[in-house]
Design a protein around this motif. Structure first.
Motif, mmCIF file in Angstrom:
data_model
loop_
_atom_site.group_PDB
_atom_site.id
_atom_site.type_symbol
_atom_site.label_atom_id
_atom_site.label_comp_id
_atom_site.label_asym_id
_atom_site.label_seq_id
_atom_site.Cartn_x
_atom_site.Cartn_y
_atom_site.Cartn_z
ATOM 1 N N LEU A 296 0.826 -1.210 0.000
ATOM 2 C CA LEU A 296 0.000 0.000 0.000
ATOM 3 C C LEU A 296 0.857 1.255 0.000
ATOM 4 C CD1 LEU A 296 -2.845 -1.027 2.471
ATOM 5 C CD2 LEU A 296 -2.953 -0.877 -0.015
ATOM 6 N N ILE A 297 1.995 1.232 0.701
ATOM 7 C CA ILE A 297 2.896 2.394 0.712
ATOM 8 C C ILE A 297 3.478 2.615 -0.685
ATOM 9 C CG2 ILE A 297 5.059 3.305 1.621
ATOM 10 C CD1 ILE A 297 4.407 1.924 4.268
ATOM 11 N N TYR A 298 3.923 1.534 -1.334
ATOM 12 C CA TYR A 298 4.432 1.653 -2.708
ATOM 13 C C TYR A 298 3.341 2.204 -3.632
ATOM 14 C CZ TYR A 298 8.882 -0.841 -2.095
ATOM 15 O OH TYR A 298 10.152 -1.201 -1.730
ATOM 16 N N TRP A 299 2.143 1.725 -3.462
ATOM 17 C CA TRP A 299 1.032 2.170 -4.316
ATOM 18 C C TRP A 299 0.748 3.655 -4.107
ATOM 19 C CZ3 TRP A 299 -4.786 0.461 -3.759
ATOM 20 C CH2 TRP A 299 -5.478 0.906 -4.890
ATOM 21 N N LEU A 300 0.722 4.098 -2.858
ATOM 22 C CA LEU A 300 0.478 5.515 -2.582
ATOM 23 C C LEU A 300 1.587 6.377 -3.171
ATOM 24 C CD1 LEU A 300 -0.824 5.347 1.104
ATOM 25 C CD2 LEU A 300 -2.147 5.869 -0.949
ATOM 26 N N MET A 301 2.829 5.925 -3.057
ATOM 27 C CA MET A 301 3.935 6.691 -3.649
ATOM 28 C C MET A 301 3.790 6.766 -5.165
ATOM 29 S SD MET A 301 7.400 5.836 -1.512
ATOM 30 C CE MET A 301 7.359 4.067 -1.859
ATOM 31 N N SER A 302 3.380 5.674 -5.780
ATOM 32 C CA SER A 302 3.190 5.667 -7.229
ATOM 33 C C SER A 302 2.078 6.626 -7.647
ATOM 34 C CB SER A 302 2.867 4.248 -7.713
ATOM 35 O OG SER A 302 3.927 3.366 -7.445
ATOM 36 N N ILE A 303 0.998 6.694 -6.852
ATOM 37 C CA ILE A 303 -0.103 7.613 -7.155
ATOM 38 C C ILE A 303 0.384 9.057 -7.103
ATOM 39 C CG2 ILE A 303 -2.304 8.507 -6.297
ATOM 40 C CD1 ILE A 303 -2.973 5.658 -5.406
ATOM 41 N N VAL A 304 1.169 9.383 -6.079
ATOM 42 C CA VAL A 304 1.709 10.742 -5.960
ATOM 43 C C VAL A 304 2.582 11.069 -7.173
ATOM 44 C CG1 VAL A 304 3.232 12.226 -4.610
ATOM 45 C CG2 VAL A 304 1.571 10.771 -3.450
ATOM 46 N N LEU A 305 3.422 10.135 -7.581
ATOM 47 C CA LEU A 305 4.292 10.366 -8.736
ATOM 48 C C LEU A 305 3.485 10.491 -10.024
ATOM 49 C CD1 LEU A 305 7.248 7.955 -7.915
ATOM 50 C CD2 LEU A 305 7.207 10.439 -7.739
ATOM 51 N N GLU A 306 2.415 9.713 -10.156
ATOM 52 C CA GLU A 306 1.552 9.828 -11.337
ATOM 53 C C GLU A 306 0.928 11.218 -11.421
ATOM 54 O OE1 GLU A 306 -1.303 6.736 -11.072
ATOM 55 O OE2 GLU A 306 0.170 5.129 -11.258
ATOM 56 N N LEU A 307 0.459 11.737 -10.289
ATOM 57 C CA LEU A 307 -0.129 13.079 -10.273
ATOM 58 C C LEU A 307 0.912 14.140 -10.603
ATOM 59 C CD1 LEU A 307 -2.396 12.750 -7.098
ATOM 60 C CD2 LEU A 307 -3.108 12.658 -9.492
ATOM 61 N N LEU A 308 2.117 13.986 -10.054
ATOM 62 C CA LEU A 308 3.200 14.931 -10.359
ATOM 63 C C LEU A 308 3.568 14.865 -11.831
ATOM 64 C CD1 LEU A 308 5.312 16.954 -9.346
ATOM 65 C CD2 LEU A 308 6.794 15.020 -8.800
ATOM 66 N N GLN A 309 3.648 13.661 -12.381
ATOM 67 C CA GLN A 309 3.947 13.500 -13.801
ATOM 68 C C GLN A 309 2.885 14.173 -14.659
ATOM 69 O OE1 GLN A 309 4.422 9.416 -15.060
ATOM 70 N NE2 GLN A 309 3.944 9.913 -17.190
ATOM 71 N N LYS A 310 1.627 14.027 -14.264
ATOM 72 C CA LYS A 310 0.535 14.641 -15.020
ATOM 73 C C LYS A 310 0.657 16.153 -15.052
ATOM 74 C CE LYS A 310 -3.411 14.606 -17.209
ATOM 75 N NZ LYS A 310 -3.509 14.084 -18.584
ATOM 76 N N ARG A 311 1.025 16.758 -13.936
ATOM 77 C CA ARG A 311 1.181 18.213 -13.886
ATOM 78 C C ARG A 311 2.346 18.672 -14.765
ATOM 79 N NH1 ARG A 311 -1.713 20.875 -10.013
ATOM 80 N NH2 ARG A 311 -0.261 22.632 -10.142
ATOM 81 N N ILE A 312 3.442 17.913 -14.743
ATOM 82 C CA ILE A 312 4.592 18.272 -15.576
ATOM 83 C C ILE A 312 4.238 18.139 -17.058
ATOM 84 C CG2 ILE A 312 6.976 17.688 -16.159
ATOM 85 C CD1 ILE A 312 7.347 16.749 -13.285
ATOM 86 N N GLU A 313 3.532 17.072 -17.407
ATOM 87 C CA GLU A 313 3.106 16.901 -18.799
ATOM 88 C C GLU A 313 2.210 18.049 -19.234
ATOM 89 O OE1 GLU A 313 1.406 13.142 -19.853
ATOM 90 O OE2 GLU A 313 2.767 12.044 -18.546
#
Length: 322
Positions: A296-313
């Motif tokens: 669950l911790i890995y999954w939450l970190m991945s979600i945060v990175l996905e959102l950050l990636q979306k903003r950069i894109e």
């Protein structure tokens, strides 16, 4: 595909020719795999105590099929954005219910989660962040070398990407940690993990950067040279900013993948998230509690990175969307 069109096609799942066969396949699959023996079957058995064996399988399959059909019926009448978030939330809830069915000791998780976060999560983020920075530098240098007219630079870059993309990451970790001492260089566990992740992902990202740079029309280079702009300025001020639209999405995926592959450095004793989840679970034979918590911790970190990636894109796509 979702794009603007002059023709208003009906949604695929609202067509009877698709909706009915889909529900039929769900019902048949659940009945064939004897869904009555699952946790949902036990729930149905509580509602219909008289059902056993094949009748229970049929009732369970019918119950789930009706539930799925009703869910599709409701979801397809919502706006697209609400559909996405609702389906995402439903699937996340199913995953959490799946974990909850494991008869976990939440008291044990509560005692250990603080240590997992303060030590394991921090170490995982540190290794991943340093590695992605070094990998980005290696990728940029490797891409420029591959696109250069220098044969020596091209040879080194091609050999680098061939070697580190061709070897498993775990083997690279062992080669650095156990191989360098044979030459008289003893490397600690954390630098070993950072070096292996940087070299491995730098090789993959080299091709991403090369493809991004080559996506810019050759006329951009020629125009910049005609204006007398220095080659370094052409790269940093003209080519790279435009190529980021192509580079950012796969690079973000590589960072998320690196975050998970950082668990491999646990084989050399680094106290990152996976290592602590495994060792803390061994103390009281509560392996599944620690594995679920770490997941669950890995999954939450991945979600945060996905959102950050979306903003950069979104930032780098502003010019293209005008």
């Amino acid at each position: 595909m979702h794009f603007r069109d002059n023709i208003d096609y009906p949604p695929l799942l609202t067509r009877p020719s698709v909706f009915v066969p889909l529900l039929t396949a769900i019902f048949g699959g659940l009945w064939w795999f004897q869904a009555g023996n699952s946790a949902i079957g036990r729930l149905v058995l509580g509602l219909a105590p008289w059902a056993e064996g094949n009748p229970l399988n049929l009732l369970t399959a019918a119950f789930v099929t009706v539930l799925v059909g009703f869910n599709i019926f409701v979801v397809m009448r919502l706006p697209l954005r609400q559909q996405v978030w609702l389906v995402w939330g439903e699937l996340a809830a199913l995953i959490l219910l799946f974990f909850y069915s494991f008869d976990l000791s939440f008291a044990f998780i509560q005692r250990k989660i603080g240590f997992l976060i303060t030590q394991g999560l921090v170490m995982t983020l540190y290794i991943s962040a340093v590695s992605i920075v070094i990998a980005t530098v290696l990728a940029l240098l490797g891409a420029m070398a591959k696109l250069s007219s220098n044969g020596i630079a091209q040879g080194i870059a091609h050999f680098y990407t061939s070697l580190f993309r061709g070897l498993p990451l775990l083997m690279q970790i062992y080669m650095i940690y156990l191989g360098l001492p044979q030459l008289g260089y003893v490397v600690d566990a954390v630098p070993t993990g950072i070096a292996a992740l940087s070299l491995c992902y730098g090789a993959y990202m080299t091709e991403i950067f090369r493809a991004g740079i080559e996506s810019i029309p050759k006329g951009q280079w020629e125009a910049a040279r005609a204006l007398g702009i220095r080659p370094m300025s052409v790269m940093t001020r003209i080519i790279l900013p435009q190529s980021m639209r192509v580079i950012i999405p796969p690079t973000g995926n590589q960072f998320i993948s690196m975050l998970k592959d950082s668990s491999l450095v646990s084989v050399v004793g680094v106290w990152e998230l996976m290592y602590l989840a495994r060792t803390q679970g061994q103390t009281e034979f509560r392996h599944i509690e620690m594995m679920v918590t770490a997941s669950l911790i890995y999954w939450l970190m991945s979600i945060v990175l996905e959102l950050l990636q979306k903003r950069i894109e979104t930032h780098f796509n502003k010019a293209a969307s005008r």
